[in-house]
Design a protein around this motif. Sequence first.
Motif, PDB file in Angstrom:
ATOM      1  N   UNK A 108       0.838  -1.205   0.000  1.00 28.71           N
ATOM      2  CA  UNK A 108       0.000   0.000   0.000  1.00 28.71           C
ATOM      3  C   UNK A 108       0.871   1.252   0.000  1.00 28.71           C
ATOM      4  N   UNK A 109       1.942   1.236   0.792  1.00 31.51           N
ATOM      5  CA  UNK A 109       2.851   2.396   0.842  1.00 31.51           C
ATOM      6  C   UNK A 109       3.472   2.643  -0.528  1.00 31.51           C
ATOM      7  N   UNK A 110       3.908   1.569  -1.190  1.00 31.61           N
ATOM      8  CA  UNK A 110       4.521   1.722  -2.514  1.00 31.61           C
ATOM      9  C   UNK A 110       3.502   2.227  -3.522  1.00 31.61           C
ATOM     10  N   UNK A 111       2.285   1.699  -3.466  1.00 27.56           N
ATOM     11  CA  UNK A 111       1.241   2.180  -4.369  1.00 27.56           C
ATOM     12  C   UNK A 111       1.002   3.677  -4.178  1.00 27.56           C
ATOM     13  N   UNK A 112       1.041   4.126  -2.932  1.00 25.33           N
ATOM     14  CA  UNK A 112       0.844   5.550  -2.666  1.00 25.33           C
ATOM     15  C   UNK A 112       1.960   6.385  -3.289  1.00 25.33           C
TER      16      UNK A 112
ATOM     17  N   UNK B  73      11.114   7.330  -9.177  1.00 26.30           N
ATOM     18  CA  UNK B  73       9.988   6.450  -8.870  1.00 26.30           C
ATOM     19  C   UNK B  73      10.067   5.120  -9.601  1.00 26.30           C
ATOM     20  N   UNK B  74      10.884   5.025 -10.632  1.00 24.82           N
ATOM     21  CA  UNK B  74      10.919   3.812 -11.441  1.00 24.82           C
ATOM     22  C   UNK B  74      11.308   2.580 -10.623  1.00 24.82           C
ATOM     23  N   UNK B  75      12.165   2.742  -9.636  1.00 23.12           N
ATOM     24  CA  UNK B  75      12.591   1.599  -8.829  1.00 23.12           C
ATOM     25  C   UNK B  75      11.445   1.022  -8.013  1.00 23.12           C
ATOM     26  N   UNK B  76      10.447   1.881  -7.723  1.00 20.69           N
ATOM     27  CA  UNK B  76       9.341   1.401  -6.898  1.00 20.69           C
ATOM     28  C   UNK B  76       8.494   0.366  -7.621  1.00 20.69           C
ATOM     29  N   UNK B  77       8.473   0.382  -8.946  1.00 21.22           N
ATOM     30  CA  UNK B  77       7.691  -0.607  -9.673  1.00 21.22           C
ATOM     31  C   UNK B  77       8.239  -2.014  -9.432  1.00 21.22           C
TER      32      UNK B  77
END
Length: 537
Positions: free
Chosen positions: A156-160, A174-178
């Motif tokens: 959920x945190x990553x989706x936010x 932000x690309x690393x978060x995917x």
Amino acid sequence: MKQGFQKLTHHSPMIILVVYLCLNLVSFWFSQNRELVNHFEDDSYYYFKIAANIVDLKMITFDGHTLTSGFHPLWMLVLLPLTAAINNPFVFLRIVGILSTFLIGTSAIIGFGYLQKRYSLLAYLFAGAMMLSCLIDFGSTGMETSLLIPLLTIAIIILAKLSLWSQSDKNKGHEKYWIWLGITLSLAQLARLDTILFNFIILVWIFFSDRSPQKWMHLVKTGLPIFITGCAYLLFNYFTYQHLFPTSGLSKTIQGGWINKAFIDQLVNFKNPEGTAWNLYLVLIFVAIGFIAYYLTNSFGKPKNQQFIENNAIPLIVSVFYLLYTSYQLFGTSWVLWRWHLYPIYLMSITVIPFILDKFLARLQQNTKSRIPTKKIIAICAVLIFMLMAAIGITAGNWQKTQKILFPYENYLIAEELNTTLHQPVIFAMGDRAGSYAYFFKGDVLQIEGLVSDYSVIQAIEDNTLEQYMTDFGVQYVISQAAPPTNYSSWTLLTPLPKHSAGPKAEIRLCKSSEFLLRETQFEPIFIWKWPSCLSE
């Protein structure tokens, strides 16, 4: 003074959480054995027994003879090194409880931080109280949810962080978060297989909502880890057990009708105090439907509002998952659900509930203006919720008092007695509550509901040939806490028990003449018969 009160109020959930965690950690280590054993769900002992057999027998088995896939793999991988390092069964339980507490505490800390940054004080406190109740109720039961909840919180945190997908090409960081999102969701999938529904909804949402040039790369980064781990798990099942899906899942999907009546009865049972959580689950079904209706009403037939779509993304994903998960349980299974299946409520409490509450408060303040002292009402509600959280957190941590459910410890007592009186090796057959009994019994226990047995037991239940299977397996005793009628001469035990499953039953006929032991306990009497039974008739 006012600022000091506001700071205290903002930090109060974290203070209460720390108190709860400290009390829970202390109580796990210093509690008496009875309270320790009774604290864990009986199904958690399936994990503990299988882990012990993997270490001792080098075989993935519960009953000591047949292979089983009746468990979620990630929690088992966490338990295996603990099993190998700890020989004392009670020390093992204490360490598992402490580990579960740390995992749940971590997710709560992350979740509180997420709520505090995104929502108003009242929404934060209300959702925090609900979230804390969820964590206490099913978070530290020794089940896979101890690991699942932190993973879903991180997701959920990553989706936010990825909410501004339309601008993601401008935010290279932000690309690393995917990739991290894909890894987190793949681990959650290994923690509980039914989270594949959550993963599927997220991938569908990315496909339809991501307008950036990197859309397909985002899908690959997120979906590839999910696909690889999912395929690896299913293929391991197939080549090891000759079936793709775990025995517990197949057992629970045996249909006795087109809808799971046992689950419906559980949802609408308002008289049973222990069913309150499921009554809340029922209410949240309508909340999820209401939010989806709100989203559709404000989306279709109007100009595209990317900001509206992004702001509502996470609550929408969770609401759709909540309904899809419920539909699966209603139409794809035949068993009642135990309290660790309540984990979708946690997702609702951290996303949909505070979102709706903030919208409601904003609308209330806008419409009432000065006619109603909304700020004072909000302050009073905040204080009341704070007091509720304090009561929940402080009392729940100290669970050394006598528990209502005592059968795991009674199983321990009877297992210890039989360990000394019966010549080993001995094979028992037991349905419900076999987990805690098998954990402490030194012989082998055949689980005759098909949850942690091999696939042939499931077939025997469907064909009502379980008696012959038990005889061929070498069962010598049958143990049950479901009592026969008083002064019975013969009795037919049904497995699975009708109160647990709406699916097909297997009949096991037991006679008074073969009764081996009757032990009265504080919870329910324990009956043991020699097997085969009723030979003289």
